[in-house]
Design an enzyme around this catalytic site. Structure first.
Site, short mmCIF file in Angstrom:
data_model
loop_
_atom_site.label_atom_id
_atom_site.label_comp_id
_atom_site.label_asym_id
_atom_site.label_seq_id
_atom_site.Cartn_x
_atom_site.Cartn_y
_atom_site.Cartn_z
N ASN A 102 -8.74 69.08 31.45
CA ASN A 102 -9.35 69.65 32.64
C ASN A 102 -9.38 68.55 33.68
O ASN A 102 -9.88 67.46 33.39
CB ASN A 102 -10.77 70.14 32.34
CG ASN A 102 -11.51 70.58 33.58
OD1 ASN A 102 -10.89 71.01 34.55
ND2 ASN A 102 -12.82 70.47 33.56
N GLU A 492 -14.25 86.93 48.93
CA GLU A 492 -13.85 86.50 47.58
C GLU A 492 -13.82 87.65 46.58
O GLU A 492 -13.06 87.61 45.63
CB GLU A 492 -14.68 85.32 47.09
CG GLU A 492 -16.14 85.55 46.93
CD GLU A 492 -16.87 84.27 46.47
OE1 GLU A 492 -16.24 83.32 46.00
OE2 GLU A 492 -18.10 84.24 46.62
N LYS A 611 -14.91 79.24 38.71
CA LYS A 611 -16.36 79.11 38.93
C LYS A 611 -16.76 77.69 39.28
O LYS A 611 -17.54 77.48 40.20
CB LYS A 611 -17.09 79.56 37.67
CG LYS A 611 -18.60 79.44 37.78
CD LYS A 611 -19.21 80.75 38.08
CE LYS A 611 -20.69 80.67 38.33
NZ LYS A 611 -21.04 81.38 39.56
O1 M6R Z 1 -21.25 75.21 41.33
P1 M6R Z 1 -21.51 75.03 42.80
O2 M6R Z 1 -22.76 75.67 43.25
O3 M6R Z 1 -21.42 73.58 43.23
O4 M6R Z 1 -20.30 75.78 43.52
C1 M6R Z 1 -20.17 75.73 44.90
C2 M6R Z 1 -19.13 76.71 45.38
O5 M6R Z 1 -17.89 76.42 44.80
C3 M6R Z 1 -19.51 78.16 45.05
O6 M6R Z 1 -20.73 78.50 45.62
C4 M6R Z 1 -18.42 79.10 45.57
O7 M6R Z 1 -18.40 79.10 46.97
C5 M6R Z 1 -18.57 80.50 45.02
N1 M6R Z 1 -17.27 81.07 44.89
C6 M6R Z 1 -19.40 81.38 45.90
O8 M6R Z 1 -19.52 82.67 45.42
#
Ligand code: M6R
Length: 616
Positions: A102, A492, A611
């Protein structure tokens, strides 16, 4: 971005790996693979492009023998397209070694050339195969898998978690990490490795963290962690605060539907035990050091995506309550903007996963510049809290759907708790003021539960909009970040063009987008807002109505002033203005999900996304 699982124990490895991958699939889902050492030491490998089910079908059609040692991977492609040959595991040492990865190996081109010069044959376009071949070479030299991996990680630049198995080393999985996640699951006569605890929570709730630049060797009965120089380092054990059922769909049509339904609980659990006798109790902040909160003269919030929108909401509240200036920066922009940081700056990172690479790098940078760092995070054992001076955990429970929902309201709740605590420390809010804000905050879970009752009405709205090409979202003050969040969810999930605007900005350009039939969601401020913003937003609504827009308003219950001007109204309960975002966002989450579902899309795993974004 990829999901990684490793196992040593009883002869049930395939089941453990596939179960772990199922729970990690949210991390990446363009291909998947497993490697299992059978009882005779032969390495069985299967890997397929497509979602995990394709791999499951392949294993059913072409089974491999089960064994007691194995690794599994679910991929989000970086180097090389999502094909069978680029799926992991990648092989080395003439197919006797399997490796999963990863992250990104930034110097892979020069290492690949070096291997080619030595006659190596590549069978994929991945950077990961370089690592597999190098570890294979070192294993032939040393006959020790841990030592072989140690020698190679010293040569790799970039971010990586690597797991390896070798057919000459049954009962052993070795892992290494740098700037990419890996946690240990501690069992009885079996041990696990995973990108996060979801990989093994159904088997054990005892876990341990692995630090940066460390190597872990697991067997059925032992776990040894060393640094990249081979020095043994202690593990930090912790108990996983949720059980496997929390990461199940539990009868819901999707994880996202379940997670939206859990928004009230996410707020309630984040508050739990933290409001006592009319005061905010956050002993976690003690880790920042004595008097730090009293002495800071500015706060910078760093985050990405939905978490950054939570930060924008938090800014309004923290500034109002504490009078400390707060700026919000996207993590990936932050450290390249030469930010002004010193010992009186508090940098607050927000991350659901605790692994977002852009945010992690920004936190490290802030620390190096002498700023104090506080993380607001939802994932125990993750990297960003480890790299921060202090952490306030949100207790939203595992968020599996790729698009973030319940974590968002939990993040705002944690920011509000922090802001109220800071206001107390700095004496900027008197007891009555504090009590009023806390009462509002504690009322949110109940009010949010009533907002969710609008679900069927919003589903209807979504159903007649499946052909809609573009949706705009308008908000002001704390409603503005909610407009941004509504637009992000629609992009999204439903792949529809969507933009969020500050309503006041409309007349400065975006109003040119309005044509007859354009759908516009408007988050209408409460009529009780002291700044009189509602009147201004009503004017904005009239401006767009005059140009043919179809307006869907999110509006406080009982407020009839907007009704003559809007096509649809979604009601939210009365709340003080700063608390409205916690109520106004759920309808937009539901709308994005329902529109995606009405279009027949996978709401839990939207295309091209992962995610946790563990590459920069
Ligand atoms: O795990 P995190 O909260 O750091 O992730 C931040 C963003 O990647 C995340 O909120 C992203 O924008 C999602 N796809 C929103 O739904």
């Amino acid at each position: 971005m990829c999901g990684i699982v490793g196992y040593v124990g009883g002869e049930r490895t395939l089941g453990v790996l596939m179960g772990g991958l199922k729970r990690l699939e949210y991390r990446g889902y363009d291909s998947a693979g497993v490697a299992v050492l059978d009882p005779d030491g032969a390495l069985g490998v299967r890997k397929k492009s497509g979602k995990l089910q394709v791999l499951a079908d392949e294993l059913a059609a072409h089974p491999i023998r089960d064994g007691a040692t194995g690794i599994g991977h679910t991929r989000w492609a970086t180097h090389g397209g999502p094909t069978d040959r680029n799926a992991h595991p990648q092989l080395g040492d003439d197919g006797r070694l399997a490796l999963i990865h990863n992250g990104i190996i930034e110097n892979f081109a020069e290492l690949k050339q070096e291997l080619l010069d030595r006659g190596a044959v590549f069978t994929s376009d991945t950077d990961s195969e370089v690592a597999a071949l190098l570890v294979g070479e070192q294993y032939r030299e040393t006959g020790d898998l841990t030592e072989a991996l140690r020698r190679v990680v010293g040569r790799l630049h970039g971010a990586f978690t690597l797991l390896v198995v070798h057919s000459d080393a049954p009962g052993v999985v070795v892992g290494a990490r740098r700037n990419s996640p890996l946690v240990i699951g501690l069992g009885e006569g079996e041990n696990f490795l995973g990108s996060d605890v979801a990989a093994f929570v159904e088997h054990t709730r005892r876990a341990a963290e692995i630090g940066q630049d460390q190597i872990v060797t697991i067997t059925a009965d032992a776990v040894v962690v060393t640094d990249f120089d081979g020095v043994v380092v202690p593990m930090k054990e912790f108990d996983i605060a949720w059980d496997a059922s929390a990461a199940e769909k539990g009868g819901w049509s999707s994880f996202m539907a379940k997670e939206i339904s859990e928004e009230p609980e996410a707020v309630a659990k984040t508050l739990m035990g933290r409001v006592v006798d009319g005061r905010v109790l956050l002993p976690e902040l003690d880790a920042l050091g004595e008097d730090v909160l009293a002495g800071i003269d500015r706060i910078t919030i760093i985050a990405c995506g939905t978490a950054a929108y939570a930060g924008l909401v938090g800014k309004y509240a923290i500034e109002k309550w504490t009078r400390v200036p707060v700026e919000v920066a996207l993590s990936h922009e932050f450290r390249y903007s030469d930010p002004i940081l010193d010992g009186r700056t508090l940098v607050v990172s927000i991350s659901q996963s605790g692994e977002t690479m852009d945010t992690l790098m920004a936190v490290k940078y802030a620390g190096e510049q002498g700023a104090k760092t506080l993380s607001i995070c939802n994932t125990q054992g993750s990297t960003i809290p480890r790299e921060s001076d202090g952490v306030v955990y949100t207790h939203a429970g595992p968020e599996v759907a790729v698009a973030s929902t319940k974590a968002f309201v939990a993040q705002i709740t944690a920011l509000y708790l922090f802001g109220l605590h800071l206001a107390t420390v700095r004496g900027t809010l008197d007891d009555a003021g504090l009590a009023a804000q806390l009462a509002e905050l504690q009322a949110v879970p109940g009010k949010l539960a009533t907002v969710l009752e609008n679900g069927p009405e919003i589903r209807q709205l979504a159903r007649w909009m499946t052909d809609t090409q573009s949706v705009l979202f308008l908000g002001r003050h704390v409603g503005y970040p909610i407009a941004l969040e509504g637009a992000l969810k629609l992009k999204e999930l439903a792949y529809i063009h969507a933009e969020g605007f500050a309503a006041g900005e409309l007349k400065h350009g975006p109003i040119a987008l309005i044509e007859p039939g354009q759908v516009v969601f408007v988050i209408v401020p409460s009529p009780r807002d002291a700044g009189g913003l509602q009147k201004k937003v009503l004017s904005n609504i009239q401006e767009i109505k005059a140009r043919g827009a179809r307006v869907i308003a999110i509006v406080e219950a009982g407020d009839v002033s907007v009704l003559p001007f809007v096509d649809e109204a979604i009601r939210i309960p009365l709340a003080a203005p700063l608390f409205e975002p916690l109520l106004a966002v759920a309808p937009l989450h539901i709308f994005g999900m329902e529109l995606a579902a009405a279009k027949g899309l996978d709401v839990d795993q939207p295309r091209n996304l992962a995610k946790s974004v563990t590459v920069e």
